[in-house]
Scaffold this motif. Sequence first.
Motif, PDB file in Angstrom:
ATOM      1  N   PHE A  30       4.076   0.564   8.276  1.00 19.63           N
ATOM      2  CA  PHE A  30       3.009   1.298   8.949  1.00 19.63           C
ATOM      3  C   PHE A  30       1.684   0.600   8.646  1.00 19.63           C
ATOM      4  O   PHE A  30       1.301   0.478   7.476  1.00 19.63           O
ATOM      5  N   ALA A  31       1.023   0.116   9.687  1.00 21.97           N
ATOM      6  CA  ALA A  31      -0.296  -0.499   9.512  1.00 21.97           C
ATOM      7  C   ALA A  31      -1.329   0.570   9.873  1.00 21.97           C
ATOM      8  O   ALA A  31      -1.397   1.027  11.012  1.00 21.97           O
ATOM      9  N   LEU A  32      -2.116   1.000   8.879  1.00 26.24           N
ATOM     10  CA  LEU A  32      -3.050   2.107   9.071  1.00 26.24           C
ATOM     11  C   LEU A  32      -4.474   1.573   9.209  1.00 26.24           C
ATOM     12  O   LEU A  32      -5.070   1.107   8.235  1.00 26.24           O
ATOM     13  N   HIS A  33      -4.977   1.599  10.445  1.00 22.28           N
ATOM     14  CA  HIS A  33      -6.313   1.076  10.731  1.00 22.28           C
ATOM     15  C   HIS A  33      -7.324   2.218  10.740  1.00 22.28           C
ATOM     16  O   HIS A  33      -6.986   3.335  11.109  1.00 22.28           O
ATOM     17  N   GLY A  34      -8.560   1.904  10.398  1.00 20.89           N
ATOM     18  CA  GLY A  34      -9.598   2.933  10.498  1.00 20.89           C
ATOM     19  C   GLY A  34     -10.546   2.876   9.319  1.00 20.89           C
ATOM     20  O   GLY A  34     -10.209   2.393   8.244  1.00 20.89           O
ATOM     21  N   ALA A  76      20.205   8.357   4.621  1.00 17.45           N
ATOM     22  CA  ALA A  76      19.797   7.052   4.073  1.00 17.45           C
ATOM     23  C   ALA A  76      20.326   6.944   2.640  1.00 17.45           C
ATOM     24  O   ALA A  76      19.586   7.107   1.680  1.00 17.45           O
ATOM     25  N   PRO A  77      21.630   6.673   2.504  1.00 16.88           N
ATOM     26  CA  PRO A  77      22.230   6.684   1.168  1.00 16.88           C
ATOM     27  C   PRO A  77      21.886   5.462   0.318  1.00 16.88           C
ATOM     28  O   PRO A  77      22.034   5.514  -0.903  1.00 16.88           O
ATOM     29  N   GLN A  78      21.394   4.393   0.959  1.00 17.20           N
ATOM     30  CA  GLN A  78      21.071   3.191   0.172  1.00 17.20           C
ATOM     31  C   GLN A  78      19.749   3.395  -0.567  1.00 17.20           C
ATOM     32  O   GLN A  78      18.872   4.096  -0.068  1.00 17.20           O
ATOM     33  N   PRO A  79      19.599   2.795  -1.761  1.00 16.26           N
ATOM     34  CA  PRO A  79      18.327   2.957  -2.458  1.00 16.26           C
ATOM     35  C   PRO A  79      17.203   2.263  -1.691  1.00 16.26           C
ATOM     36  O   PRO A  79      17.391   1.182  -1.139  1.00 16.26           O
ATOM     37  N   ARG A  80      16.070   2.924  -1.602  1.00 17.65           N
ATOM     38  CA  ARG A  80      14.933   2.329  -0.889  1.00 17.65           C
ATOM     39  C   ARG A  80      13.680   2.576  -1.710  1.00 17.65           C
ATOM     40  O   ARG A  80      13.647   3.448  -2.559  1.00 17.65           O
ATOM     41  N   ASP A  81      12.646   1.800  -1.403  1.00 13.84           N
ATOM     42  CA  ASP A  81      11.375   2.019  -2.071  1.00 13.84           C
ATOM     43  C   ASP A  81      10.289   2.244  -1.028  1.00 13.84           C
ATOM     44  O   ASP A  81      10.338   1.705   0.076  1.00 13.84           O
ATOM     45  N   PHE A  82       9.307   3.031  -1.429  1.00 12.30           N
ATOM     46  CA  PHE A  82       8.140   3.251  -0.596  1.00 12.30           C
ATOM     47  C   PHE A  82       6.950   2.592  -1.290  1.00 12.30           C
ATOM     48  O   PHE A  82       6.732   2.795  -2.487  1.00 12.30           O
ATOM     49  N   TYR A  83       6.232   1.772  -0.554  1.00 13.46           N
ATOM     50  CA  TYR A  83       5.045   1.105  -1.098  1.00 13.46           C
ATOM     51  C   TYR A  83       3.804   1.590  -0.372  1.00 13.46           C
ATOM     52  O   TYR A  83       3.777   1.628   0.859  1.00 13.46           O
ATOM     53  N   HIS A  84       2.799   1.945  -1.136  1.00 15.58           N
ATOM     54  CA  HIS A  84       1.496   2.284  -0.566  1.00 15.58           C
ATOM     55  C   HIS A  84       0.536   1.164  -0.981  1.00 15.58           C
ATOM     56  O   HIS A  84       0.305   0.944  -2.167  1.00 15.58           O
ATOM     57  N   ILE A  85       0.020   0.463   0.010  1.00 11.57           N
ATOM     58  CA  ILE A  85      -0.846  -0.690  -0.243  1.00 11.57           C
ATOM     59  C   ILE A  85      -2.235  -0.400   0.314  1.00 11.57           C
ATOM     60  O   ILE A  85      -2.364   0.058   1.452  1.00 11.57           O
ATOM     61  N   ASP A  86      -3.259  -0.626  -0.482  1.00 12.67           N
ATOM     62  CA  ASP A  86      -4.631  -0.425  -0.015  1.00 12.67           C
ATOM     63  C   ASP A  86      -5.421  -1.709  -0.264  1.00 12.67           C
ATOM     64  O   ASP A  86      -5.677  -2.084  -1.411  1.00 12.67           O
ATOM     65  N   ASN A 110      12.604  -1.557   2.765  1.00 13.59           N
ATOM     66  CA  ASN A 110      11.334  -1.006   2.278  1.00 13.59           C
ATOM     67  C   ASN A 110      10.593  -0.221   3.359  1.00 13.59           C
ATOM     68  O   ASN A 110      10.573  -0.613   4.523  1.00 13.59           O
ATOM     69  N   ILE A 111       9.957   0.835   2.925  1.00 14.57           N
ATOM     70  CA  ILE A 111       9.032   1.564   3.788  1.00 14.57           C
ATOM     71  C   ILE A 111       7.643   1.307   3.209  1.00 14.57           C
ATOM     72  O   ILE A 111       7.422   1.507   2.009  1.00 14.57           O
ATOM     73  N   VAL A 112       6.740   0.787   4.048  1.00 11.75           N
ATOM     74  CA  VAL A 112       5.451   0.338   3.530  1.00 11.75           C
ATOM     75  C   VAL A 112       4.322   0.909   4.387  1.00 11.75           C
ATOM     76  O   VAL A 112       4.364   0.821   5.613  1.00 11.75           O
ATOM     77  N   ALA A 113       3.338   1.506   3.755  1.00  9.22           N
ATOM     78  CA  ALA A 113       2.135   1.966   4.455  1.00  9.22           C
ATOM     79  C   ALA A 113       0.963   1.153   3.922  1.00  9.22           C
ATOM     80  O   ALA A 113       0.715   1.122   2.720  1.00  9.22           O
ATOM     81  N   ILE A 114       0.238   0.470   4.841  1.00 13.63           N
ATOM     82  CA  ILE A 114      -0.854  -0.417   4.419  1.00 13.63           C
ATOM     83  C   ILE A 114      -2.177   0.033   4.995  1.00 13.63           C
ATOM     84  O   ILE A 114      -2.336   0.127   6.211  1.00 13.63           O
ATOM     85  N   GLU A 115      -3.141   0.294   4.107  1.00 15.57           N
ATOM     86  CA  GLU A 115      -4.510   0.559   4.551  1.00 15.57           C
ATOM     87  C   GLU A 115      -5.262  -0.766   4.600  1.00 15.57           C
ATOM     88  O   GLU A 115      -5.080  -1.614   3.745  1.00 15.57           O
TER      89      GLU A 115
END
Length: 146
Positions: A30-34, A76-86, A110-115
Amino acid sequence: MQKVKITNNFLETVKVGEEIGKKIKKGTIFALHGNLGSGKTTFVQGLARGLKIDKKIISPTFIIVRKYELPATRQAPQPRDFYHIDLYRVESENDIKGLGLEEILNYPTNIVAIEWPEKIEKLLPKTKTDLFFEYLQDDKRSIKII
Ligand code: ADP
Ligand code: MG
């Protein structure tokens, strides 16, 4: 398909994130613009809620990357990580050396949210979800999802 959501308070933005978080099955960027204060971190708090992360989401402005382990679910039985990047404080490539952003962004589960994703335009994968946050007035925000 492009969608625009108008939220009237903080909690409605959390809710938008939560609904999206609940539906994620595979890895997603997720690319979070603003601008500052437009609601990006608030949205990420909702995403985390939807992903069933019960740790508090603290803005990673000073450390740039925060990692959260995701609980396995039936869908979603496989291990996953969530990253929050700012990347707000990032000024040059030197500032992100050694953070392993490329690996984080390319790891398929990976699930990634980037500010402030514009700051690493070249590293962003082609397949991503772009969200554009805008301050409208007082507690009103608009979130455009592309
Ligand atoms: P950003 O990460 O884009 O800088 P934050 O989510 O950290 O923005 O901050 C948004 C600020 O605006 C918070 O203080 C939040 O309480 C406030 N706010 C008011 N109305 C809203 C809304 N509708 N959606 C999101 N945040 C809102
Ligand atoms: Mg923020």
